[in-house]
Motif scaffolding. Sequence first.
Motif, short mmCIF file in Angstrom:
data_model
loop_
_atom_site.label_atom_id
_atom_site.label_comp_id
_atom_site.label_asym_id
_atom_site.label_seq_id
_atom_site.Cartn_x
_atom_site.Cartn_y
_atom_site.Cartn_z
N LYS A 181 7.77 -3.92 -0.81
CA LYS A 181 8.18 -3.96 0.60
C LYS A 181 7.41 -2.91 1.40
O LYS A 181 6.93 -3.19 2.50
CB LYS A 181 9.69 -3.73 0.71
N LYS A 240 3.79 -3.99 1.90
CA LYS A 240 3.70 -5.05 2.90
C LYS A 240 3.71 -4.44 4.30
O LYS A 240 2.91 -4.79 5.15
CB LYS A 240 4.87 -6.04 2.77
N SER A 260 4.97 -13.56 5.23
CA SER A 260 5.83 -14.58 4.64
C SER A 260 6.08 -14.38 3.15
O SER A 260 6.94 -15.05 2.58
CB SER A 260 5.24 -15.96 4.87
N PRO A 302 7.52 -12.88 -0.27
CA PRO A 302 8.67 -12.08 -0.68
C PRO A 302 8.17 -10.79 -1.33
O PRO A 302 7.12 -10.76 -1.97
CB PRO A 302 9.38 -12.97 -1.71
N ALA A 303 8.90 -9.71 -1.12
CA ALA A 303 8.52 -8.42 -1.69
C ALA A 303 8.60 -8.46 -3.21
O ALA A 303 9.40 -9.19 -3.79
CB ALA A 303 9.43 -7.32 -1.15
N LYS A 305 6.57 -9.64 -5.36
CA LYS A 305 6.00 -10.83 -6.00
C LYS A 305 4.49 -10.73 -5.94
O LYS A 305 3.94 -10.18 -5.00
CB LYS A 305 6.45 -12.11 -5.29
#
Length: 91
Positions: free
Chosen positions: A9, A12, A45, A47-48, A50
Amino acid sequence: MMRKIKLTKANKIITLKALAPYYYREKALGHGTQEVGKLILKIDSLPADKKATFSTEEIFLMRKTINRLRNERLAKGQYTDAADDMLLKLF
């Protein structure tokens, strides 16, 4: 060439913070922003925590913009660990 990178997260967020000013600077100069825009949407878009596949060009752009953000923060004496962490993941 494609490479898989796991984005946390925090990574990102730092990547999006680095890409956004680059996108708007290029847009203001009248340069093409489609590829940068697609990369921003792709990262946003995901997901954290991944793994995602990125092309060599995407990784180069992420490295360049994150390094620019890191250098700007260093010049201001600000904390850069998150940017440094993301750069290490890209190498």
